[in-house]
Design a protein around this motif. Sequence first.
Motif, PDB file in Angstrom:
ATOM      1  N   ALA A   1      44.903  35.567   3.133  1.00  0.00           N
ATOM      2  CA  ALA A   1      45.045  35.682   4.210  1.00  0.00           C
ATOM      3  C   ALA A   1      44.312  37.401   4.949  1.00  0.00           C
ATOM      4  CB  ALA A   1      46.743  35.734   5.745  1.00  0.00           C
ATOM      5  N   LEU A   2      43.358  37.350   5.791  1.00  0.00           N
ATOM      6  CA  LEU A   2      43.201  39.016   6.281  1.00  0.00           C
ATOM      7  C   LEU A   2      43.110  39.142   8.349  1.00  0.00           C
ATOM      8  CD1 LEU A   2      40.235  38.798   4.820  1.00  0.00           C
ATOM      9  CD2 LEU A   2      42.328  40.402   3.715  1.00  0.00           C
ATOM     10  N   ALA A   3      43.653  39.875   9.104  1.00  0.00           N
ATOM     11  CA  ALA A   3      43.456  39.956   9.501  1.00  0.00           C
ATOM     12  C   ALA A   3      43.346  40.910  10.399  1.00  0.00           C
ATOM     13  CB  ALA A   3      45.519  39.777  10.402  1.00  0.00           C
ATOM     14  N   ALA A   4      42.542  41.323  11.535  1.00  0.00           N
ATOM     15  CA  ALA A   4      41.898  42.418  12.003  1.00  0.00           C
ATOM     16  C   ALA A   4      42.047  42.682  13.085  1.00  0.00           C
ATOM     17  CB  ALA A   4      40.062  42.713  11.518  1.00  0.00           C
ATOM     18  N   GLY A   5      41.308  43.511  14.277  1.00  0.00           N
ATOM     19  CA  GLY A   5      41.562  44.197  15.746  1.00  0.00           C
ATOM     20  C   GLY A   5      39.985  43.300  16.060  1.00  0.00           C
ATOM     21  N   SER A   6      39.272  43.869  16.154  1.00  0.00           N
ATOM     22  CA  SER A   6      37.952  43.001  16.946  1.00  0.00           C
ATOM     23  C   SER A   6      37.198  43.233  16.168  1.00  0.00           C
ATOM     24  CB  SER A   6      38.068  44.346  18.068  1.00  0.00           C
ATOM     25  OG  SER A   6      38.263  45.587  17.755  1.00  0.00           O
ATOM     26  N   ASP A   7      36.700  43.323  15.143  1.00  0.00           N
ATOM     27  CA  ASP A   7      35.165  43.689  14.563  1.00  0.00           C
ATOM     28  C   ASP A   7      35.406  42.171  13.564  1.00  0.00           C
ATOM     29  OD1 ASP A   7      32.780  43.464  12.662  1.00  0.00           O
ATOM     30  OD2 ASP A   7      33.254  45.570  12.132  1.00  0.00           O
ATOM     31  N   ALA A   8      34.838  40.823  14.482  1.00  0.00           N
ATOM     32  CA  ALA A   8      34.565  39.648  13.507  1.00  0.00           C
ATOM     33  C   ALA A   8      34.221  39.753  12.448  1.00  0.00           C
ATOM     34  CB  ALA A   8      34.319  39.385  15.106  1.00  0.00           C
ATOM     35  N   GLN A   9      32.829  40.244  12.736  1.00  0.00           N
ATOM     36  CA  GLN A   9      31.705  40.286  10.958  1.00  0.00           C
ATOM     37  C   GLN A   9      31.995  40.915  10.335  1.00  0.00           C
ATOM     38  OE1 GLN A   9      27.188  41.095  12.187  1.00  0.00           O
ATOM     39  NE2 GLN A   9      27.893  40.608  14.542  1.00  0.00           N
TER      40      GLN A   9
ATOM     41  N   THR B   1      40.071  45.820   7.763  1.00  0.00           N
ATOM     42  CA  THR B   1      38.706  46.221   8.675  1.00  0.00           C
ATOM     43  C   THR B   1      39.117  48.259   8.607  1.00  0.00           C
ATOM     44  OG1 THR B   1      38.665  45.677  10.506  1.00  0.00           O
ATOM     45  CG2 THR B   1      37.464  44.233   9.384  1.00  0.00           C
ATOM     46  N   GLY B   2      40.509  48.106   8.640  1.00  0.00           N
ATOM     47  CA  GLY B   2      41.037  49.440   9.086  1.00  0.00           C
ATOM     48  C   GLY B   2      40.523  50.286   7.209  1.00  0.00           C
TER      49      GLY B   2
ATOM     50  N   ALA C   1      42.860  39.900  16.208  1.00  0.00           N
ATOM     51  CA  ALA C   1      43.472  39.715  17.145  1.00  0.00           C
ATOM     52  C   ALA C   1      43.024  39.567  18.917  1.00  0.00           C
ATOM     53  CB  ALA C   1      43.860  41.236  17.294  1.00  0.00           C
ATOM     54  N   ASP C   2      41.727  40.334  18.494  1.00  0.00           N
ATOM     55  CA  ASP C   2      41.222  39.804  20.149  1.00  0.00           C
ATOM     56  C   ASP C   2      40.597  38.667  19.936  1.00  0.00           C
ATOM     57  OD1 ASP C   2      39.339  39.883  22.605  1.00  0.00           O
ATOM     58  OD2 ASP C   2      38.198  41.659  21.693  1.00  0.00           O
ATOM     59  N   GLU C   3      41.250  37.836  21.499  1.00  0.00           N
ATOM     60  CA  GLU C   3      41.274  36.300  21.191  1.00  0.00           C
ATOM     61  C   GLU C   3      39.725  36.106  21.717  1.00  0.00           C
ATOM     62  OE1 GLU C   3      44.342  33.997  23.024  1.00  0.00           O
ATOM     63  OE2 GLU C   3      46.032  35.540  22.720  1.00  0.00           O
ATOM     64  N   ALA C   4      38.832  36.808  22.346  1.00  0.00           N
ATOM     65  CA  ALA C   4      37.981  36.851  23.358  1.00  0.00           C
ATOM     66  C   ALA C   4      36.852  37.191  22.388  1.00  0.00           C
ATOM     67  CB  ALA C   4      37.554  38.161  24.179  1.00  0.00           C
ATOM     68  N   LYS C   5      37.045  37.246  20.586  1.00  0.00           N
ATOM     69  CA  LYS C   5      35.729  37.698  19.417  1.00  0.00           C
ATOM     70  C   LYS C   5      36.700  35.795  18.616  1.00  0.00           C
ATOM     71  CE  LYS C   5      34.109  41.771  20.280  1.00  0.00           C
ATOM     72  NZ  LYS C   5      34.513  42.269  19.485  1.00  0.00           N
ATOM     73  N   LEU C   6      37.534  35.097  18.896  1.00  0.00           N
ATOM     74  CA  LEU C   6      37.530  33.532  18.258  1.00  0.00           C
ATOM     75  C   LEU C   6      36.034  33.070  18.147  1.00  0.00           C
ATOM     76  CD1 LEU C   6      39.044  32.197  16.347  1.00  0.00           C
ATOM     77  CD2 LEU C   6      40.313  31.073  18.677  1.00  0.00           C
ATOM     78  N   PRO C   7      35.300  33.000  19.828  1.00  0.00           N
ATOM     79  CA  PRO C   7      33.670  31.968  18.990  1.00  0.00           C
ATOM     80  C   PRO C   7      33.111  32.947  17.809  1.00  0.00           C
ATOM     81  CG  PRO C   7      33.874  32.748  21.342  1.00  0.00           C
ATOM     82  CD  PRO C   7      35.394  33.008  20.849  1.00  0.00           C
ATOM     83  N   GLU C   8      33.211  33.833  17.921  1.00  0.00           N
ATOM     84  CA  GLU C   8      32.243  34.894  17.202  1.00  0.00           C
ATOM     85  C   GLU C   8      32.616  34.736  16.186  1.00  0.00           C
ATOM     86  OE1 GLU C   8      30.436  39.077  16.045  1.00  0.00           O
ATOM     87  OE2 GLU C   8      32.112  38.854  17.933  1.00  0.00           O
ATOM     88  N   LEU C   9      34.057  34.979  15.272  1.00  0.00           N
ATOM     89  CA  LEU C   9      34.522  34.871  13.743  1.00  0.00           C
ATOM     90  C   LEU C   9      34.826  33.230  13.905  1.00  0.00           C
ATOM     91  CD1 LEU C   9      35.899  35.816  11.527  1.00  0.00           C
ATOM     92  CD2 LEU C   9      38.298  35.115  13.055  1.00  0.00           C
ATOM     93  N   ARG C  10      34.615  32.479  14.401  1.00  0.00           N
ATOM     94  CA  ARG C  10      34.721  30.929  14.239  1.00  0.00           C
ATOM     95  C   ARG C  10      33.047  30.736  13.745  1.00  0.00           C
ATOM     96  NH1 ARG C  10      38.134  27.954  17.972  1.00  0.00           N
ATOM     97  NH2 ARG C  10      39.928  27.684  17.236  1.00  0.00           N
ATOM     98  N   ALA C  11      32.042  31.115  14.294  1.00  0.00           N
ATOM     99  CA  ALA C  11      30.934  31.108  14.065  1.00  0.00           C
ATOM    100  C   ALA C  11      30.856  31.862  12.581  1.00  0.00           C
ATOM    101  CB  ALA C  11      29.131  31.626  14.910  1.00  0.00           C
TER     102      ALA C  11
END
Length: 398
Positions: A38-46, A12-13, A63-73
């Motif tokens: 595979a794609l990896a990013a920091g905190s922008d789940a959307q 996402t950078g 990378a931000d584990e707190a954003k995993l629920p948002e990413l899964r959704a």
Amino acid sequence: MSVRRVSIMGSTGSIGQSALDVVRHANRNSPEDFQIVALAAGSDAQALAAQAVEFRAEIAVIADEAKLPELRACLTDTGVEAAAGEAAIQEAAARPVDRVLAAIVGAAGLKSTISAVRAGNHVAIANKESVVCGGKLILDEARRKGVNVLPVDSEHSAIFQCLGDGRSLEKLTITASGGPFRTARLNEMQTATPQQAAAHPNWSMGIKNSIDSATLMNKALEFIEAGFLFDVEGDRIDVIIHPQSIIHGMAHFTDGSVIAQLGAPDMKTPISYALGWPDRIPTTVDRLDLAELGRLDFESVDESRFPAIRLARQAYAHGVQATTILNCANELAVSAFIAGHCGFLDISWIVEETLNRYFSGNMHGIACDTLEEIAFLDRFSRETARDVLEKTERRTGG
């Protein structure tokens, strides 16, 4: 070209987005030239989820584990696997592919780059900080595994394209635009805001890289990266200001020949070269019209205003331990500048003071042969730079 499987760490950078633009254009002209794994990013789940769905990635990692629920959704019923955290990023980088684009900003990108190399994946490296801190480790592991480390920075891509077999090389030259303060006076630079420092005249980059360009620290890091990637002594690497950013790098040979690579200032060119190598792939980059351009200008670096190049030469001469200190201290200083805790000119001052403490201390036994040793030096340099920053704040009344 057969289907090439690609993973992008830092999707996402600015580099990651440009890389996906390259893939999008290539697949439009020749369907399925590239397959995103595979794609990896920091905190922008959307944004990460949107990329993963568009390119039908196998896995998206935040990378931000707190954003995993948002990413899964965001990825529900898409067939794309979702994961989070540092270990998941390393696992994603190790999935078998033809090329891993290492574009996670800062020293944070080192572990996934090493994971990719150890898994036998060829790496297109856009993260100069990883090479500055872990170049010895990355290149030793790459030789052991028989994988290629392909440069993505425009300057190193240029040199790679110019070198040929590298025989009879005399020296290398990397060019710098001079950034937004190329002609500014010291008093103007001291009062510069982060917004002013990030307003690069030629390139579109993230804020950290843009500020590094304003201090010329990006060129200092590229100086070090060139030394490691091409195994060249520091006194055989020149840095020259070239405001138009048309010539990106040059190789000088013992017969007096100089081979240069030219192109519009667009990161899609070196990205496409690294992803397609040894082939070249079409891009949407503007074509160069030298007659319209009319002139190319060059000037020496004014080290009184831009001490970063001098600091890079000093650190490179002392080895990877000192280059690691330089990079990590700079990361902390840039963050402090963005947060308003120091002035623009204080960035290089903090780096220099941190290096001086390292040179006068007893940390020289750290070999940087392992991730643990590099992490130890990373912590030391940030703690030292933080202490220097506190004195800077007291000195300036911040």
